[in-house]
Design a protein around this motif. Structure first.
Motif, PDB file in Angstrom:
ATOM      1  N   ILE A  52       0.794  -1.019  -0.055  1.00  0.00           N
ATOM      2  CA  ILE A  52      -0.125   0.077   0.021  1.00  0.00           C
ATOM      3  C   ILE A  52       0.862   1.321   0.112  1.00  0.00           C
ATOM      4  CG2 ILE A  52      -0.127   0.112   2.447  1.00  0.00           C
ATOM      5  CD1 ILE A  52      -2.881   1.166   2.267  1.00  0.00           C
ATOM      6  N   LYS A  53       0.420   2.337  -1.015  1.00  0.00           N
ATOM      7  CA  LYS A  53       1.256   3.506  -0.596  1.00  0.00           C
ATOM      8  C   LYS A  53       0.411   4.781  -0.644  1.00  0.00           C
ATOM      9  CE  LYS A  53       1.782   4.594  -5.482  1.00  0.00           C
ATOM     10  NZ  LYS A  53       2.427   5.176  -6.566  1.00  0.00           N
ATOM     11  N   ALA A  54       0.686   5.710  -0.277  1.00  0.00           N
ATOM     12  CA  ALA A  54       0.031   6.983   0.198  1.00  0.00           C
ATOM     13  C   ALA A  54      -0.067   7.571  -1.015  1.00  0.00           C
ATOM     14  CB  ALA A  54       0.585   7.631   1.360  1.00  0.00           C
ATOM     15  N   VAL A  55      -1.080   8.292  -1.492  1.00  0.00           N
ATOM     16  CA  VAL A  55      -1.070   9.218  -2.780  1.00  0.00           C
ATOM     17  C   VAL A  55      -0.345  10.253  -2.308  1.00  0.00           C
ATOM     18  CG1 VAL A  55      -2.685  10.305  -4.207  1.00  0.00           C
ATOM     19  CG2 VAL A  55      -3.291   7.852  -3.364  1.00  0.00           C
ATOM     20  N   LYS A  56       0.379  11.021  -3.286  1.00  0.00           N
ATOM     21  CA  LYS A  56       1.042  12.177  -3.045  1.00  0.00           C
ATOM     22  C   LYS A  56       0.315  13.214  -2.380  1.00  0.00           C
ATOM     23  CE  LYS A  56       5.439  11.128  -5.215  1.00  0.00           C
ATOM     24  NZ  LYS A  56       6.557  11.610  -6.023  1.00  0.00           N
ATOM     25  N   GLU A  57      -0.698  13.428  -3.309  1.00  0.00           N
ATOM     26  CA  GLU A  57      -1.770  14.755  -3.061  1.00  0.00           C
ATOM     27  C   GLU A  57      -2.854  13.906  -2.103  1.00  0.00           C
ATOM     28  OE1 GLU A  57      -1.661  14.175  -6.650  1.00  0.00           O
ATOM     29  OE2 GLU A  57      -0.018  15.395  -6.671  1.00  0.00           O
TER      30      GLU A  57
END
Length: 111
Positions: A52-57
């Protein structure tokens, strides 16, 4: 407490790869707190997704966005067939991992 407000698939339908986007009220979700299991319509397990990765915005009001990629392959590395799949998403609360939020979500694959 942890809250999952929205789950979407993009692109929809998927043809080469897809992302499952989760909208949560916490900014500290990590891969060890999220489990995604993909099943076919017969209920057979296809694959586990563990990244899982956080979305930049990632801030939308008080919501944080996270993407979970799937390369449309099963656990043996073979491409999946066209059709409908189901994702079982389990997110554990970062403050108390014994508290789980569970969601089921339908996915579409069309090559």
């Amino acid at each position: 407490p942890l809250s999952i407000s929205q789950i979407v698939q993009y692109p929809n339908p998927a043809n080469r790869r897809m992302f499952i986007r989760i909208s949560a009220n916490r900014n500290d979700l990590t891969s060890d707190l999220v489990t995604v299991t993909i099943y076919d319509v017969a209920g057979h397990k296809v694959d586990n997704l563990d990244y899982i990765k956080a979305v930049k915005e990632n801030v939308v009001g008080q919501r944080y966005l996270y993407d979970i990629p799937w390369d449309l392959r099963n656990s043996e590395g073979k491409p999946v067939a066209n059709g409908v799949y189901f994702a079982r998403i389990v997110v554990r609360d970062p403050d108390n991992p014994s508290i789980k939020t569970k969601r089921n979500f339908k996915l579409a694959v069309l090559r």
